[in-house]
Design an enzyme around this catalytic site. Sequence first.
Site, mmCIF file in Angstrom:
data_model
loop_
_atom_site.group_PDB
_atom_site.id
_atom_site.type_symbol
_atom_site.label_atom_id
_atom_site.label_comp_id
_atom_site.label_asym_id
_atom_site.label_seq_id
_atom_site.Cartn_x
_atom_site.Cartn_y
_atom_site.Cartn_z
ATOM 1 N N ALA A 87 -11.706 1.393 5.262
ATOM 2 C CA ALA A 87 -12.764 0.757 6.070
ATOM 3 C C ALA A 87 -12.960 1.460 7.412
ATOM 4 O O ALA A 87 -14.082 1.616 7.886
ATOM 5 C CB ALA A 87 -12.445 -0.717 6.281
ATOM 6 N N ALA A 88 -11.877 1.905 8.008
ATOM 7 C CA ALA A 88 -11.977 2.558 9.325
ATOM 8 C C ALA A 88 -12.164 4.071 9.199
ATOM 9 O O ALA A 88 -12.278 4.761 10.208
ATOM 10 C CB ALA A 88 -10.724 2.266 10.137
ATOM 11 N N HIS A 139 -7.974 1.374 1.469
ATOM 12 C CA HIS A 139 -7.845 1.147 2.923
ATOM 13 C C HIS A 139 -8.625 2.214 3.716
ATOM 14 O O HIS A 139 -8.055 2.942 4.525
ATOM 15 C CB HIS A 139 -6.358 1.137 3.338
ATOM 16 C CG HIS A 139 -6.111 0.437 4.647
ATOM 17 N ND1 HIS A 139 -4.941 -0.234 4.936
ATOM 18 C CD2 HIS A 139 -6.874 0.309 5.771
ATOM 19 C CE1 HIS A 139 -5.004 -0.739 6.166
ATOM 20 N NE2 HIS A 139 -6.165 -0.419 6.681
ATOM 21 N N GLU A 169 0.838 -1.207 0.000
ATOM 22 C CA GLU A 169 0.000 0.000 0.000
ATOM 23 C C GLU A 169 0.868 1.251 0.000
ATOM 24 O O GLU A 169 1.762 1.351 0.849
ATOM 25 C CB GLU A 169 -0.905 0.001 1.230
ATOM 26 C CG GLU A 169 -1.944 -1.111 1.176
ATOM 27 C CD GLU A 169 -2.913 -1.109 2.357
ATOM 28 O OE1 GLU A 169 -2.886 -0.169 3.165
ATOM 29 O OE2 GLU A 169 -3.689 -2.059 2.461
HETATM 30 C C1 MLT Z 1 -6.716 -0.555 11.649
HETATM 31 O O1 MLT Z 1 -5.840 -1.419 11.769
HETATM 32 O O2 MLT Z 1 -7.181 0.032 12.625
HETATM 33 C C2 MLT Z 1 -7.243 -0.188 10.313
HETATM 34 O O3 MLT Z 1 -6.764 -1.028 9.313
HETATM 35 C C3 MLT Z 1 -6.985 1.231 9.970
HETATM 36 C C4 MLT Z 1 -5.546 1.614 10.119
HETATM 37 O O4 MLT Z 1 -4.656 0.801 10.059
HETATM 38 O O5 MLT Z 1 -5.291 2.781 10.326
#
Ligand code: MLT
Length: 315
Positions: free
Chosen positions: A283-284, A281, A263
Amino acid sequence: MPDILISENIRGAAVDALSQTFSVEFAPELWKAPETLLKKIPDFRAIIVRNQTKVDAQLMAAASGLKVIGRAGIGLDNIDVASARQHGIPVAYTPDQNAISVAEIALGMMLCLARMIPAADADTKAGHWSRHAFVGTELYGKTLGIIAAGKIGFLTGRRAQAFGMRIVAHDPFLSRDNVLLRELQAELASLDDLLAQSDFVSCHLPSTPQTMGMLNAARFAKMKPSAFFINTARGEVVHEGDLIQALKQRTIAGAALDVRAKEPPIVGELESMPNVLLTPHIAAFTHEAQERVTYAVCEDVARALTGKPLIHPAY
Ligand code: MLT
């Protein structure tokens, strides 16, 4: 001497509040320059990172004054936790704060794949009205396989239940009498059985030496040709070359990937495949989750710097 180094793009009211009490150096691009970070780290009592900064044994050896590492997120694959423990540096992370957002996007991806929403949107905006090209499938009555049924897997299952899906879970750390599995009315299965039964497979595995490349050609070959694969966890757990072959050969029907082996990824075949949905990336990345994550990590860093125990220790 500044107290806290923020080496990635982590902002918000909680960071502003932290800056009222401590001196904070905000260096959102620093993760890209590990040599510079290595030179700077001895000056700081705390570092706050997201998932890009490599907090490895070399960095910790140089971090003579470090009292805490704050990880704004759940995955700990960029932190050498064993080395932190050896150096006596506590690690704070945010195990719950973004779980709902990840579960919601996993459901969103399932709907997008099942109903071809992104493709239908693009086609309609291009001036077409191709109703018969976009006959999808329902989630109702289908089987969702959840690989790793921790918090995010559980919350994904809860939401899938509302769509009338049957849940199968694979998690070597859970027993059959696990109360959360019972809540999901989920069957616990081996990974191969889960792959063979599922119409949708949602991956929630952490990246560890054991899970690297776990979803490979042999695993995709177990899946139904009509099944969809969704990964909102970590890219390294998927052998991307094998996934590309499985998609090309229609061993599986489609995939949605929020995370990649590298990434940002090098643009390749996945980027032009019609049965693939890609996101960067995110999702959060909701306002709510980021506010919770930032608040929790800042709170724990402040606690560590004032001699209080962490609320969310990683070990
Ligand atoms: C996480 O591990 O909390 C998510 O993949 C988001 C991130 O890594 O910042």
